[in-house]
Design a protein around this motif. Structure first.
Motif, PDB file in Angstrom:
ATOM      1  N   ARG A 359       6.974  -1.077 -14.349  1.00 26.00           N
ATOM      2  CA  ARG A 359       5.689  -1.669 -14.697  1.00 26.00           C
ATOM      3  C   ARG A 359       4.560  -0.637 -14.703  1.00 26.00           C
ATOM      4  NH1 ARG A 359       5.436  -4.790 -10.784  1.00 26.00           N
ATOM      5  NH2 ARG A 359       3.706  -3.923  -9.607  1.00 26.00           N
ATOM      6  N   LEU A 360       4.674   0.403 -13.861  1.00 27.34           N
ATOM      7  CA  LEU A 360       3.588   1.375 -13.718  1.00 27.34           C
ATOM      8  C   LEU A 360       3.494   2.320 -14.918  1.00 27.34           C
ATOM      9  CD1 LEU A 360       4.024   2.413  -9.971  1.00 27.34           C
ATOM     10  CD2 LEU A 360       2.237   0.919 -10.915  1.00 27.34           C
ATOM     11  N   GLN A 361       2.263   2.687 -15.265  1.00 28.02           N
ATOM     12  CA  GLN A 361       2.029   3.722 -16.259  1.00 28.02           C
ATOM     13  C   GLN A 361       1.938   5.072 -15.550  1.00 28.02           C
ATOM     14  OE1 GLN A 361       2.084   3.092 -19.558  1.00 28.02           O
ATOM     15  NE2 GLN A 361       2.628   1.011 -18.879  1.00 28.02           N
ATOM     16  N   PRO A 362       2.135   6.184 -16.274  1.00 29.53           N
ATOM     17  CA  PRO A 362       2.018   7.507 -15.642  1.00 29.53           C
ATOM     18  C   PRO A 362       0.689   7.670 -14.899  1.00 29.53           C
ATOM     19  CG  PRO A 362       3.000   7.726 -17.804  1.00 29.53           C
ATOM     20  CD  PRO A 362       2.600   6.290 -17.668  1.00 29.53           C
ATOM     21  N   ASN A 363       0.800   8.183 -13.676  1.00 25.17           N
ATOM     22  CA  ASN A 363      -0.320   8.435 -12.750  1.00 25.17           C
ATOM     23  C   ASN A 363      -0.875   7.178 -12.094  1.00 25.17           C
ATOM     24  OD1 ASN A 363      -0.332  11.279 -13.169  1.00 25.17           O
ATOM     25  ND2 ASN A 363      -1.380  10.938 -15.133  1.00 25.17           N
ATOM     26  N   GLU A 364      -0.357   6.018 -12.442  1.00 22.99           N
ATOM     27  CA  GLU A 364      -0.830   4.774 -11.824  1.00 22.99           C
ATOM     28  C   GLU A 364      -0.196   4.606 -10.437  1.00 22.99           C
ATOM     29  OE1 GLU A 364      -1.025  -0.041 -12.806  1.00 22.99           O
ATOM     30  OE2 GLU A 364       0.014   1.338 -14.171  1.00 22.99           O
ATOM     31  N   ILE A 365      -0.976   4.111  -9.493  1.00 17.98           N
ATOM     32  CA  ILE A 365      -0.504   3.862  -8.130  1.00 17.98           C
ATOM     33  C   ILE A 365      -0.364   2.366  -7.925  1.00 17.98           C
ATOM     34  CG2 ILE A 365      -1.027   4.115  -5.667  1.00 17.98           C
ATOM     35  CD1 ILE A 365      -2.669   6.612  -6.433  1.00 17.98           C
ATOM     36  N   SER A 366       0.750   1.957  -7.354  1.00 19.46           N
ATOM     37  CA  SER A 366       1.018   0.532  -7.174  1.00 19.46           C
ATOM     38  C   SER A 366       0.246  -0.038  -5.989  1.00 19.46           C
ATOM     39  CB  SER A 366       2.508   0.300  -6.924  1.00 19.46           C
ATOM     40  OG  SER A 366       2.862   0.716  -5.603  1.00 19.46           O
ATOM     41  N   GLU A 367       0.169  -1.364  -5.965  1.00 20.35           N
ATOM     42  CA  GLU A 367      -0.240  -2.054  -4.753  1.00 20.35           C
ATOM     43  C   GLU A 367       0.939  -2.003  -3.769  1.00 20.35           C
ATOM     44  OE1 GLU A 367      -3.163  -3.297  -4.012  1.00 20.35           O
ATOM     45  OE2 GLU A 367      -4.009  -2.764  -5.974  1.00 20.35           O
ATOM     46  N   PRO A 368       0.721  -2.237  -2.463  1.00 18.78           N
ATOM     47  CA  PRO A 368       1.839  -2.276  -1.516  1.00 18.78           C
ATOM     48  C   PRO A 368       2.853  -3.349  -1.923  1.00 18.78           C
ATOM     49  CG  PRO A 368      -0.244  -2.172  -0.346  1.00 18.78           C
ATOM     50  CD  PRO A 368      -0.586  -2.409  -1.781  1.00 18.78           C
ATOM     51  N   PHE A 369       4.143  -3.019  -1.811  1.00 15.35           N
ATOM     52  CA  PHE A 369       5.196  -3.990  -2.109  1.00 15.35           C
ATOM     53  C   PHE A 369       6.337  -3.820  -1.113  1.00 15.35           C
ATOM     54  CE2 PHE A 369       6.094  -0.194  -4.532  1.00 15.35           C
ATOM     55  CZ  PHE A 369       7.480  -0.041  -4.486  1.00 15.35           C
ATOM     56  N   ARG A 370       7.111  -4.887  -0.955  1.00 18.09           N
ATOM     57  CA  ARG A 370       8.156  -4.932   0.081  1.00 18.09           C
ATOM     58  C   ARG A 370       9.534  -4.815  -0.548  1.00 18.09           C
ATOM     59  NH1 ARG A 370      11.103  -5.047   4.380  1.00 18.09           N
ATOM     60  NH2 ARG A 370      10.494  -6.145   6.253  1.00 18.09           N
ATOM     61  N   THR A 371      10.412  -4.024   0.062  1.00 21.20           N
ATOM     62  CA  THR A 371      11.841  -4.017  -0.261  1.00 21.20           C
ATOM     63  C   THR A 371      12.608  -4.178   1.041  1.00 21.20           C
ATOM     64  OG1 THR A 371      12.314  -1.651   0.051  1.00 21.20           O
ATOM     65  CG2 THR A 371      11.345  -2.311  -2.072  1.00 21.20           C
ATOM     66  N   GLU A 372      13.916  -4.116   0.951  1.00 29.48           N
ATOM     67  CA  GLU A 372      14.740  -4.232   2.159  1.00 29.48           C
ATOM     68  C   GLU A 372      14.491  -3.074   3.126  1.00 29.48           C
ATOM     69  OE1 GLU A 372      19.006  -2.418   1.077  1.00 29.48           O
ATOM     70  OE2 GLU A 372      18.241  -3.846  -0.401  1.00 29.48           O
ATOM     71  N   HIS A 373      13.924  -1.979   2.630  1.00 28.60           N
ATOM     72  CA  HIS A 373      13.688  -0.796   3.474  1.00 28.60           C
ATOM     73  C   HIS A 373      12.350  -0.846   4.208  1.00 28.60           C
ATOM     74  CE1 HIS A 373      17.203   0.900   1.605  1.00 28.60           C
ATOM     75  NE2 HIS A 373      16.654   0.786   0.410  1.00 28.60           N
ATOM     76  N   GLY A 374      11.413  -1.657   3.729  1.00 24.59           N
ATOM     77  CA  GLY A 374      10.091  -1.731   4.337  1.00 24.59           C
ATOM     78  C   GLY A 374       9.019  -1.873   3.272  1.00 24.59           C
ATOM     79  N   TRP A 375       7.775  -1.478   3.626  1.00 23.23           N
ATOM     80  CA  TRP A 375       6.649  -1.558   2.699  1.00 23.23           C
ATOM     81  C   TRP A 375       6.441  -0.206   2.026  1.00 23.23           C
ATOM     82  CZ3 TRP A 375       3.843  -5.687   1.098  1.00 23.23           C
ATOM     83  CH2 TRP A 375       4.036  -6.881   1.797  1.00 23.23           C
ATOM     84  N   HIS A 376       6.164  -0.242   0.723  1.00 21.51           N
ATOM     85  CA  HIS A 376       5.976   0.982  -0.061  1.00 21.51           C
ATOM     86  C   HIS A 376       4.677   0.922  -0.849  1.00 21.51           C
ATOM     87  CE1 HIS A 376      10.534   1.657  -0.135  1.00 21.51           C
ATOM     88  NE2 HIS A 376      10.455   0.343   0.039  1.00 21.51           N
ATOM     89  N   ILE A 377       4.183   2.110  -1.197  1.00 23.25           N
ATOM     90  CA  ILE A 377       3.356   2.271  -2.389  1.00 23.25           C
ATOM     91  C   ILE A 377       4.054   3.344  -3.208  1.00 23.25           C
ATOM     92  CG2 ILE A 377       1.131   1.524  -1.447  1.00 23.25           C
ATOM     93  CD1 ILE A 377       0.405   4.498  -1.082  1.00 23.25           C
ATOM     94  N   ALA A 378       3.954   3.241  -4.538  1.00 23.07           N
ATOM     95  CA  ALA A 378       4.636   4.189  -5.409  1.00 23.07           C
ATOM     96  C   ALA A 378       3.695   4.645  -6.514  1.00 23.07           C
ATOM     97  CB  ALA A 378       5.881   3.551  -6.022  1.00 23.07           C
ATOM     98  N   GLN A 379       3.980   5.832  -7.014  1.00 27.06           N
ATOM     99  CA  GLN A 379       3.230   6.356  -8.143  1.00 27.06           C
ATOM    100  C   GLN A 379       4.211   6.955  -9.139  1.00 27.06           C
ATOM    101  OE1 GLN A 379       0.733   9.826  -7.465  1.00 27.06           O
ATOM    102  NE2 GLN A 379      -0.683   9.212  -9.093  1.00 27.06           N
ATOM    103  N   VAL A 380       4.062   6.578 -10.391  1.00 22.70           N
ATOM    104  CA  VAL A 380       4.853   7.193 -11.464  1.00 22.70           C
ATOM    105  C   VAL A 380       4.070   8.403 -11.971  1.00 22.70           C
ATOM    106  CG1 VAL A 380       5.654   6.911 -13.841  1.00 22.70           C
ATOM    107  CG2 VAL A 380       6.109   5.126 -12.156  1.00 22.70           C
ATOM    108  N   LEU A 381       4.673   9.574 -11.883  1.00 26.82           N
ATOM    109  CA  LEU A 381       4.015  10.804 -12.328  1.00 26.82           C
ATOM    110  C   LEU A 381       4.235  11.055 -13.811  1.00 26.82           C
ATOM    111  CD1 LEU A 381       4.965  13.033  -9.271  1.00 26.82           C
ATOM    112  CD2 LEU A 381       2.772  11.906  -9.709  1.00 26.82           C
ATOM    113  N   ASP A 382       5.423  10.654 -14.318  1.00 25.77           N
ATOM    114  CA  ASP A 382       5.716  10.871 -15.733  1.00 25.77           C
ATOM    115  C   ASP A 382       6.927  10.024 -16.125  1.00 25.77           C
ATOM    116  OD1 ASP A 382       5.449  11.878 -18.271  1.00 25.77           O
ATOM    117  OD2 ASP A 382       5.970  13.952 -17.762  1.00 25.77           O
TER     118      ASP A 382
END
Length: 429
Positions: A359-382
């Motif tokens: 869903r993310l565009q390059p350089n966009e930073i996500s809102e916090p989201f949950r997976t089985e591993h815990g809470w993340h934020i992610a950024q797509v660089l390219d």
């Protein structure tokens, strides 16, 4: 007031309460499953959804009694997985659920409001749809968490499959398989096995006489996809259980195959359709993330709010992503690299992470989201599209082997979960 009047008044009150209770629809227990229950209203909900889907596809169905049996079995497995998730401390937050719904609506080219209206039109109750989706996400995470560690694939195994595919001139064909399982108990006697074989032979006879495969699957199969008419979806031959892949080689569309014996019982297959897979390009993303794991000391909300604060600072240019990852991330594999995950296909990540990256565009930073591993934020660089090189072919073969082994182990895991549980199905009134 005289005693007789008190008693008469009390009796009148009881009669009135009984009359009210008689007029009110009372939910009842359809099955006891360890420390939980399956309610009749949930069984009715599953049956009604199957009927709606069948009507939309002009698909005939077996009797209501057969549908009820399959619905109860589906709900028993769901209940066992949800109870295990609770013991594991596994949850799906509202934020993660909202992210998934947003991804579903985007994949169907609908706004959130249009998607909501579609759900209401098709199912009637949006909140019930949300909670069912939450349960499906939790049960999927439970299976992944317990099955992935059972699967080991050596480099030599990948080499062997690549060599075999080259020798056989293996095509990229995919098969849409139908599956019926006539199960046998985990400690089956000779009589149990013979009885199951007789049922499987009878099913094959019905199918060869022209009976509808999906209808028979819904009525008779013990497989996890019974309520979907036994539809296993699209698979390359190397992704299937070995028993299946060997049996369908050289077969054509609509062929009936079986019964095939395994430890789980007798399997009957058909090929709904065959298609070629001519994908030469692979889409990859270069991404990074920060992981915070909730614990006894750190609550779910605190972990989420920490990451939300990081997002605010990053978007305002007041912090550096790599530095925050080095200081705070709890992913040992990427922490020292500033959270950098390198170039990867999104499919290698768990669903919630994959959906976020897509869903993310390059350089966009996500809102916090949950997976089985815990809470993340992610950024797509390219993002990029690359040719399917030899290395990518190895990854594809690895994934095919993994999918086959994973499906086999998932089936075993669910069987074990059910075998070890206390289950009592209540008789209908």
């Amino acid at each position: 007031m005289k005693l007789s009047q008190v008693i008469a008044s009390a009796l009148l009150c009881c009669v009135s309460l009984q009359a009210v209770a008689a007029e009110r629809e009372i939910d009842r227990v359809a099955a006891v499953v360890d420390n939980s229950v399956v309610l009749q209203s949930d069984v009715d909900d599953v049956v009604n959804r199957v009927k709606r889907n069948a009507a939309a596809q002009q698909q005939t169905l077996p009797s209501d009694a057969a549908l009820r049996t399959q619905a109860i079995e589906r709900l028993i497995l769901t209940s066992l997985q949800l109870q295990l998730a609770q013991r594991m401390g596994m949850q799906i937050s509202d934020a993660q659920l909202d992210d998934t719904i947003r991804n579903i609506s985007q994949s169907e080219n609908l706004s959130l409001e249009a998607f909501r209206q579609q759900v209401v039109a098709e199912e009637g109750d949006y909140e019930r749809f949300r909670e069912r989706l939450r349960e499906e996400m939790i049960t999927g995470e439970v299976v992944r968490a317990n099955v992935q560690r059972r699967v080991y694939i050596s480099p030599q195994e990948v080499d062997s499959v690549i060599k075999l595919m080259e020798e056989q001139g293996a095509s990229n064909e995919q098969y849409n398989l139908g599956h019926i399982l006539i199960a046998i108990p985990s400690q089956a006697t000779t009589d149990d096995i013979n009885a199951a074989k007789e049922r499987a032979d009878k099913v094959m006879e019905l199918l060869r006489d022209g009976s509808d495969f999906k209808r028979i699957a819904i009525a008779s199969s013990s497989g996890s996809n019974a309520l979907e008419g036994g539809d296993l979806g699209w698979m390359n031959i190397n992704e299937m259980p070995t028993l299946f892949s060997e049996a369908i080689r050289g077969r054509k569309k609509t062929d009936m195959i079986g019964p095939l014996r395994s430890g789980a019982g007798f399997h009957i297959l058909t090929i709904f359709d065959i298609r070629g897979e001519n994908v030469a390009d692979i889409k990859e993303v270069k991404s990074r993330h920060i992981l915070i794991k909730p614990s006894i000391i750190l609550s779910e909300e605190r972990a989420r709010s920490m990451l939300a604060d990081f997002v605010t600072k990053l978007r305002a240019g007041e912090a550096d992503f790599a530095e925050l990852a080095k200081q705070h991330s709890e992913d040992p594999g990427s922490k020292l690299n500033g959270g950098d995950l390198g170039w990867s296909e999104p499919d290698v990540f768990v669903p919630a992470f994959k959906d976020t990256l897509n869903r993310l565009q390059p350089n966009e930073i996500s809102e916090p989201f949950r997976t089985e591993h815990g809470w993340h934020i992610a950024q797509v660089l390219d993002k990029r599209t690359v040719d399917a090189t030899a290395d990518k072919k190895r990854q594809q073969v690895y994934r095919m082997i993994f999918n086959r082994r994973y499906n086999e182990e998932a089936t075993n895991f669910l069987r074990e979960l059910r075998t070890e549980a206390y289950i009592e199905v209540m008789a209908e009134d």
